[in-house]
Scaffold this active site. Structure first.
Site, mmCIF file in Angstrom:
data_model
loop_
_atom_site.group_PDB
_atom_site.id
_atom_site.type_symbol
_atom_site.label_atom_id
_atom_site.label_comp_id
_atom_site.label_asym_id
_atom_site.label_seq_id
_atom_site.Cartn_x
_atom_site.Cartn_y
_atom_site.Cartn_z
ATOM 1 N N CYS A 112 71.942 -118.877 -46.812
ATOM 2 C CA CYS A 112 70.611 -118.346 -47.093
ATOM 3 C C CYS A 112 70.113 -118.836 -48.442
ATOM 4 O O CYS A 112 70.827 -119.498 -49.188
ATOM 5 C CB CYS A 112 70.618 -116.819 -47.088
ATOM 6 N N ASP A 148 79.246 -112.726 -41.401
ATOM 7 C CA ASP A 148 80.255 -112.612 -42.457
ATOM 8 C C ASP A 148 79.781 -111.765 -43.633
ATOM 9 O O ASP A 148 80.551 -111.005 -44.222
ATOM 10 C CB ASP A 148 80.691 -114.004 -42.928
ATOM 11 N N ILE A 169 75.293 -143.438 -46.096
ATOM 12 C CA ILE A 169 74.013 -143.979 -46.552
ATOM 13 C C ILE A 169 74.193 -145.430 -46.957
ATOM 14 O O ILE A 169 75.216 -145.801 -47.540
ATOM 15 C CB ILE A 169 73.445 -143.145 -47.731
#
Length: 614
Positions: free
Chosen positions: A2, A95, A292
């Site tokens: 988050c 969790d 990359i």
């Protein structure tokens, strides 16, 4: 995973909180939550990685304890069972749902029981309202805060642009910020480029109560045996140490592979990421790996090594080919996402890489970040081990974006005078290094003492500030969660406990890790010299190429003079030097000034910064 935001003691409208939280929505696009009451607020933007049907925040226990958090708690199942024995029932499978009960039972020391990567905020209203913030032991999940003693308030957010967008948080740059940045490539420790904004250090708890002030507590290392299931002391041979490290990394990588979202690996072609990729491929059939590279022909092209490592591991491999012509448009977005300058050119490449990973449908990526710090893989560490009495000079120089003599040349006379009076960043760095050295036991050999001192500084200050915040912000800019096997507590404890000659000698680095990788990665990767995974800016900053033209525009004499800290004529000489006799030192100096100038321009145009960050 988050993004979190909130405050205790401020007077903020729900609309202003939502607007600020929107600036970090890319890190949590799946759901947005806000609980705003009189005198406090907690908000979260959710990226659904575990238990996607749950995870509504704030997690609460009754009406008195409310929690938001960013990260992953890997031992949440064990904690559920333990808390059930104490009479707590946790219904949400996510969790983070264990956190309110964990705090209720253990109080301010609750974070000592967590295994994972996290930045947590607790509002406790049971008596006097209080705010508790906590970060994980390695600093994998950043948290920034502004404390206003006069107003009796503390505000926090996962990202700098979101925090700076909250009413009452000053956007004032620190006068010493430029010198800090050019000396260490980004501010170390708890400093940011802003006068009244701090980063909460790794392994730190912050407790704030209006009227009583704020206090910080640095947690010690978790208590656990560095060699579980083995002998009382370290393994008896290098081969045994390698086997132990391999088994430990296999277990940690397998644990980090657990997710209710697609998981991939980032492989650069170096030892660290190649080993993580090989171990992850054992757990995930048809694992996808990403590297990359750059369109055209450039030095330090690692795609062949990455492809060989991927073939050896049996992954479905993707080469993300970035166009250097695009970098001039990406650079402002990268700086806006970071919220402050970071001089490593890999920031632009990382931004493009994580964008491609998300576009390919992946939410979780495992990387090899942190291995050089814990297993001693930097050239400067070998120099400290063997460099004699002047090792500190070489070490301090190795951290700089711009060497000391060149910094003096580039600074305006007014800024040089101010630094002489206030003290330079290099002076402060040397004092911190001396403090670390003084803490080393007196019976340590000079080389080992030097190595212990700089390793402590690297793990405590440089790794969180320079590496982990960068990785977090640039991955979450594209809704990708990065997991870091080498930053797990068990791996760091084991690496610390290994005898130093099994990690580093005058000739070989990361010896135990190389032994652990034997047979899992190709010999060509295992035996190749260390090469930084970076952008070849010396080749790209040349006359006639887009990046050089952009540098000239960005560092025009008029713009450089605006801040009063740089000498415009000296900056023009630097640009001409790069045009006429390109070299790595000059190129990195030009790049660092470009990044700083971009940040200062965004600081003067908050609306533009917010639009880019949204």
């Amino acid at each position: 995973m988050c993004r979190i935001i909130g405050h205790l003691g401020a007077r903020l409208s729900a609309d202003s909180l939502r607007a600020a939280a929107g600036l970090q929505r890319a890190g949590g696009p799946d759901a947005q939550y806000l609980a705003a009451r009189d005198g406090w607020a907690l908000g979260a933007n959710r990226l659904a990685v575990m238990a996607p049907q749950g995870g509504r925040q704030p997690y609460s226990l009754g009406t008195g304890i409310h929690v938001v958090y960013n990260g992953e708690i890997y031992n949440h199942r064990d904690l559920r069972r333990r808390l059930a024995g104490f009479g707590h029932r946790v219904d949400d499978d996510c969790d983070g749902a264990v956190l309110p009960a964990l705090y209720a039972h253990y109080g301010d020391g609750f974070a000592e029981h967590l295994d994972g990567m996290f930045a947590i905020a607790v509002i406790d209203l049971r008596n006097t309202p209080r705010l508790v913030l906590a970060t994980d032991g390695a600093g994998m999940k950043p948290l920034y805060y502004h404390w206003d003693p006069a107003a009796g308030s503390l505000l926090f957010a996962s990202e700098l642009p979101a925090l700076l967008a909250l009413p009452g948080v000053p956007r004032v740059p620190r006068l010493s910020g430029l010198d800090d940045y050019l000396t260490t490539k980004t501010p170390f420790g708890d400093e940011t480029m802003y006068e009244e904004v701090r980063a909460l250090p790794a392994a730190t708890d912050l407790v704030f109560e209006p009227g009583r002030g704020m206090r910080l507590h640095r947690r010690g290392p978790a208590r656990a045996e560095p060699f579980p299931g083995g002998p009382a002391g370290p393994p008896a041979t290098l081969e045994a140490a390698g086997a132990h490290v391999r088994n430990l990394l296999r277990a940690e990588t397998g644990r980090l592979a657990e997710a209710d979202a697609p998981v991939c690996a980032v492989v650069s072609g170096g030892l660290d990421s190649s080993l993580v990729t090989a171990l992850l491929a054992e757990r995930i059939p048809s694992l996808h790996s990403f590297t990359i590279c750059y369109r055209g022909t450039w030095p330090f092209d690692e795609r062949a090594f990455a492809a060989e490592a991927a073939r050896h591991a049996g992954t479905v491999h993707h080469e993300v080919e970035a166009d250097p012509a695009e970098f001039v448009t990406l650079l402002p977005d990268v700086v806006a996402r970071l919220g402050q300058p970071n001089a490593d050119p890999i920031t632009v490449s990382s931004y493009a890489l994580f964008r491609a990973i998300r576009e390919a449908g992946f939410t979780v990526a495992l990387t090899g970040d942190g291995a050089d710090e814990v297993f001693l893989g930097y050239r400067r560490m070998q120099q400290a081990l063997t460099g004699g009495a002047d090792w500190q000079d070489a070490y301090v120089d190795s951290l700089a974006a711009v060497p000391g003599a060149l910094r003096e040349e580039l600074y305006s006379s007014e800024y040089r005078d101010w630094l002489r009076a206030a003290g330079s960043s290099e002076d402060r760095l040397r004092r911190r290094l001396a403090d670390r050295l003084a803490a080393v036991p007196g019976d340590a050999a000079p080389g080992s003492a030097a190595l212990a001192a700089l390793t402590a500084l690297e793990l405590d200050e440089r790794l969180p500030a320079y590496h982990l915040r960068r990785v977090d912000h640039l991955s979450m800019a594209h809704s990708v969660e990065v997991r870091l096997p080498f930053c797990q507590p068990g791996v760091q404890r084991t690496a610390t406990a290994l005898p130093q000659p099994w990690k580093l000698t005058a000739r070989d680095d990361k010896r135990a890790l190389r032994e652990a990788a034997r047979g899992l990665v190709p010999d060509s990767v295992l035996q190749r010299p260390k090469q930084p995974f970076t952008l070849p800016i010396t080749a790209m900053l040349r006359d006639g190429l887009p990046l050089m033209e952009y540098a000239r525009d960005l560092l025009s004499p008029e713009d450089v003079r605006r801040d009063g800290q740089l000498d415009a004529a000296a900056v023009q000489r630097l640009l001409r030097r790069q045009e006429e006799r390109p070299d790595d030192t000059t190129a990195l100096a030009v790049w660092a000034l470009m990044i700083h100038r971009t940040w200062r321009a965004q600081l003067a145009a908050p609306a533009l910064t917010g639009a880019r960050a949204a």
